[in-house]
Write an enzyme that holds these catalytic residues in place. Structure first.
Site, PDB file in Angstrom:
ATOM      1  N   ASP A 188      -5.799 -40.701 -22.354  1.00  0.00           N
ATOM      2  CA  ASP A 188      -5.756 -41.952 -21.577  1.00  0.00           C
ATOM      3  C   ASP A 188      -4.697 -42.845 -22.204  1.00  0.00           C
ATOM      4  O   ASP A 188      -4.226 -42.590 -23.308  1.00  0.00           O
ATOM      5  CB  ASP A 188      -7.139 -42.650 -21.568  1.00  0.00           C
ATOM      6  CG  ASP A 188      -7.327 -43.499 -20.307  1.00  0.00           C
ATOM      7  OD1 ASP A 188      -8.186 -43.138 -19.476  1.00  0.00           O
ATOM      8  OD2 ASP A 188      -6.576 -44.486 -20.138  1.00  0.00           O
ATOM      9  N   ILE A 189      -4.337 -43.889 -21.490  1.00  0.00           N
ATOM     10  CA  ILE A 189      -3.235 -44.740 -21.959  1.00  0.00           C
ATOM     11  C   ILE A 189      -3.662 -45.584 -23.152  1.00  0.00           C
ATOM     12  O   ILE A 189      -2.842 -46.128 -23.886  1.00  0.00           O
ATOM     13  CB  ILE A 189      -2.729 -45.634 -20.805  1.00  0.00           C
ATOM     14  CG1 ILE A 189      -1.366 -46.251 -21.147  1.00  0.00           C
ATOM     15  CG2 ILE A 189      -3.758 -46.722 -20.451  1.00  0.00           C
ATOM     16  CD1 ILE A 189      -0.630 -46.828 -19.982  1.00  0.00           C
ATOM     17  N   ARG A 190      -4.994 -45.657 -23.378  1.00  0.00           N
ATOM     18  CA  ARG A 190      -5.461 -46.476 -24.508  1.00  0.00           C
ATOM     19  C   ARG A 190      -6.605 -45.767 -25.217  1.00  0.00           C
ATOM     20  O   ARG A 190      -7.299 -44.965 -24.622  1.00  0.00           O
ATOM     21  CB  ARG A 190      -5.938 -47.858 -24.016  1.00  0.00           C
ATOM     22  CG  ARG A 190      -7.228 -47.803 -23.190  1.00  0.00           C
ATOM     23  CD  ARG A 190      -7.284 -48.891 -22.146  1.00  0.00           C
ATOM     24  NE  ARG A 190      -8.582 -49.001 -21.505  1.00  0.00           N
ATOM     25  CZ  ARG A 190      -9.028 -48.157 -20.584  1.00  0.00           C
ATOM     26  NH1 ARG A 190      -8.320 -47.106 -20.222  1.00  0.00           N
ATOM     27  NH2 ARG A 190     -10.210 -48.321 -20.024  1.00  0.00           N
TER      28      ARG A 190
ATOM     29  N   ASP B 116       0.551 -42.026 -21.933  1.00  0.00           N
ATOM     30  CA  ASP B 116       0.969 -42.769 -20.736  1.00  0.00           C
ATOM     31  C   ASP B 116       1.556 -41.731 -19.791  1.00  0.00           C
ATOM     32  O   ASP B 116       2.546 -41.076 -20.137  1.00  0.00           O
ATOM     33  CB  ASP B 116       2.021 -43.825 -21.124  1.00  0.00           C
ATOM     34  CG  ASP B 116       2.532 -44.595 -19.904  1.00  0.00           C
ATOM     35  OD1 ASP B 116       3.159 -45.659 -20.108  1.00  0.00           O
ATOM     36  OD2 ASP B 116       2.297 -44.138 -18.762  1.00  0.00           O
TER      37      ASP B 116
ATOM     38  N   TYR C 210      -2.326 -47.411  -1.548  1.00  0.00           N
ATOM     39  CA  TYR C 210      -3.156 -46.344  -2.130  1.00  0.00           C
ATOM     40  C   TYR C 210      -3.118 -45.100  -1.245  1.00  0.00           C
ATOM     41  O   TYR C 210      -2.874 -43.997  -1.712  1.00  0.00           O
ATOM     42  CB  TYR C 210      -4.596 -46.842  -2.259  1.00  0.00           C
ATOM     43  CG  TYR C 210      -5.585 -45.851  -2.799  1.00  0.00           C
ATOM     44  CD1 TYR C 210      -6.582 -45.316  -1.995  1.00  0.00           C
ATOM     45  CD2 TYR C 210      -5.553 -45.477  -4.146  1.00  0.00           C
ATOM     46  CE1 TYR C 210      -7.514 -44.423  -2.500  1.00  0.00           C
ATOM     47  CE2 TYR C 210      -6.486 -44.585  -4.656  1.00  0.00           C
ATOM     48  CZ  TYR C 210      -7.465 -44.063  -3.827  1.00  0.00           C
ATOM     49  OH  TYR C 210      -8.388 -43.184  -4.341  1.00  0.00           O
TER      50      TYR C 210
ATOM     51  N   LYS D 158      -1.641 -41.337  -1.738  1.00  0.00           N
ATOM     52  CA  LYS D 158      -2.533 -40.168  -1.656  1.00  0.00           C
ATOM     53  C   LYS D 158      -1.957 -39.119  -0.699  1.00  0.00           C
ATOM     54  O   LYS D 158      -1.965 -37.926  -0.984  1.00  0.00           O
ATOM     55  CB  LYS D 158      -3.931 -40.598  -1.231  1.00  0.00           C
ATOM     56  CG  LYS D 158      -4.717 -41.307  -2.330  1.00  0.00           C
ATOM     57  CD  LYS D 158      -4.856 -40.417  -3.558  1.00  0.00           C
ATOM     58  CE  LYS D 158      -5.429 -41.125  -4.756  1.00  0.00           C
ATOM     59  NZ  LYS D 158      -5.436 -40.276  -5.958  1.00  0.00           N
TER      60      LYS D 158
HETATM   61  C1  VAH Z   1     -11.581 -46.529  -3.842  1.00  0.00           C
HETATM   62  N1  VAH Z   1     -13.384 -45.311  -4.945  1.00  0.00           N
HETATM   63  O1  VAH Z   1     -12.450 -47.217  -3.320  1.00  0.00           O
HETATM   64  C2  VAH Z   1     -12.004 -45.203  -4.463  1.00  0.00           C
HETATM   65  C3  VAH Z   1     -11.941 -44.091  -3.443  1.00  0.00           C
HETATM   66  C4  VAH Z   1     -12.575 -43.365  -1.133  1.00  0.00           C
HETATM   67  C5  VAH Z   1     -12.581 -44.475  -2.123  1.00  0.00           C
HETATM   68  O2  VAH Z   1     -10.650 -43.633  -3.230  1.00  0.00           O
HETATM   69  O3  VAH Z   1     -10.411 -46.848  -3.898  1.00  0.00           O
END
Ligand code: VAH
Length: 318
Positions: A34-36, A53, A142, A146
């Site tokens: 992990d990064i930390r 990282d 996001y 993906k």
């Molecule tokens: C989110 N828990 O809420 C994640 C997930 C499908 C949801 O990708 O961003």
């Protein structure tokens, strides 16, 4: 899989997947990164740990070579709500980190897993029983990362023969890592608040259905997919998988069966509500069941019973 490098080991999935993998493959065969580094972490103290990282591909390659890893499980990424607040950073980490991990997998002939999400679908995707192969035009950064990640993983399989596999996770519910940065995290937070305060002010509107899954089922899905016979896989990146679909008043009603006076109220967050509205109500996971025997153990009732039991111990509540 014999020797696994895992990134993002301190996140919601990683914090439970590391001990799960160590139980199966042996403590020394799971290199958690992990990064930390944090103190008093059973993940860090339970076996090999390296600070990494994921934007530093050179160091990632050095760790894979040092430990002679044959598999990479790449989890480090920003979740939907944080990614929508910091889109540039989300693109950098979610895509830059993934590209580095795929390059290291290619150069070192590693098998590869990274999760996609129901967030890879968007407003023009069929919302009910969303098919495995369908329109994917997500309305969030996001979701863009993906879908891009799914395409990049398929490319590395077809172009370079990297054994890439992934699943589109629904919202994951667990009692180990605190909720953070997701849209579905209300379904984790509600259990904490039910025990601590007897009430929960929900940021997602009543009637908003989303697919969900208990973490134990998610962990088993990752291992079962990675151990599946590759000749049976028609799809790879990434399989629809789900365990249940519910909306806030339904999880509240299930909690009320255990905490009689529990009350849910609503104070909708327009950002996370907008994200949730763009996602499916329910997805079709037939392909995962047919191609690698995906199955789940928990439904809303059994998950609620287990979550409340485990959180009472964690929060030291009688
Ligand atoms: C989110 N828990 O809420 C994640 C997930 C499908 C949801 O990708 O961003």
């Amino acid at each position: 899989m014999k020797k696994i490098l895992l990134t993002g080991c301190l996140g919601q999935i990683g914090s439970e997947l590391v001990p799960h993998l160590r139980n199966i493959y042996g403590n020394d065969n799971v290199i958690a990164t992990d990064i930390r580094r944090i103190e008093n972490s059973s993940v860090i103290e339970g076996g090999p740990f390296e600070v990494l990282d994921v934007l530093d591909g050179k160091s990632m390659a050095e760790i894979v070579k040092k430990h002679n890893c044959d598999s990479i499980i790449h989890l480090a990424a920003l979740l939907s709500a944080v990614a929508e607040a910091k889109p540039a950073l989300a693109w950098e980490i979610n895509m830059g980190g993934l590209f580095n991990a795929l390059e290291v997998a290619r150069e070192n002939k590693c098998a590869f897993f990274t999760p996609s999400s129901i967030g890879a679908f968007g407003p023009s995707t069929p919302k009910i029983k969303t098919p495995q192969d369908t329109i994917q035009r997500p309305a969030t950064m996001y979701g863009v990362t993906k879908v891009s990640g799914e395409l990049l993983c398929d490319y590395y399989y077809k172009k370079f023969g990297v054994d890439t596999r992934g699943v589109r996770f629904p919202g994951l519910i667990s009692y180990v890592a605190e909720p953070g940065g997701g849209t579905t995290d209300y379904a984790v937070d509600i259990y904490y608040k039910a025990l601590q305060e007897g009430k929960y002010n929900c940021y997602i509107k009543e009637g908003t259905y989303m697919d969900m899954m208990y973490m134990e089922d998610a962990l088993n899905a990752i291992v079962n997919l990675m151990e599946a016979d590759p000749s049976k896989l028609i799809h790879r990146n990434s399989f629809n998988i789900t365990a249940m679909s519910f909306e806030p008043s339904q999880i509240a009603a299930e909690i009320k069966k255990h905490i009689k006076n529990f009350e849910i109220t609503y104070d909708v967050d327009p950002i996370r509500q907008g994200i949730a509205d763009s996602w499916p109500d329910s997805i079709d996971d037939t392909c995962a069941k047919e191609e690698w025997g995906f199955k789940t153990k928990y439904d809303l009732s059994s998950m609620t019973e287990d979550m409340l039991l485990k959180l009472k111990t964690k929060l030291n509540i009688r």
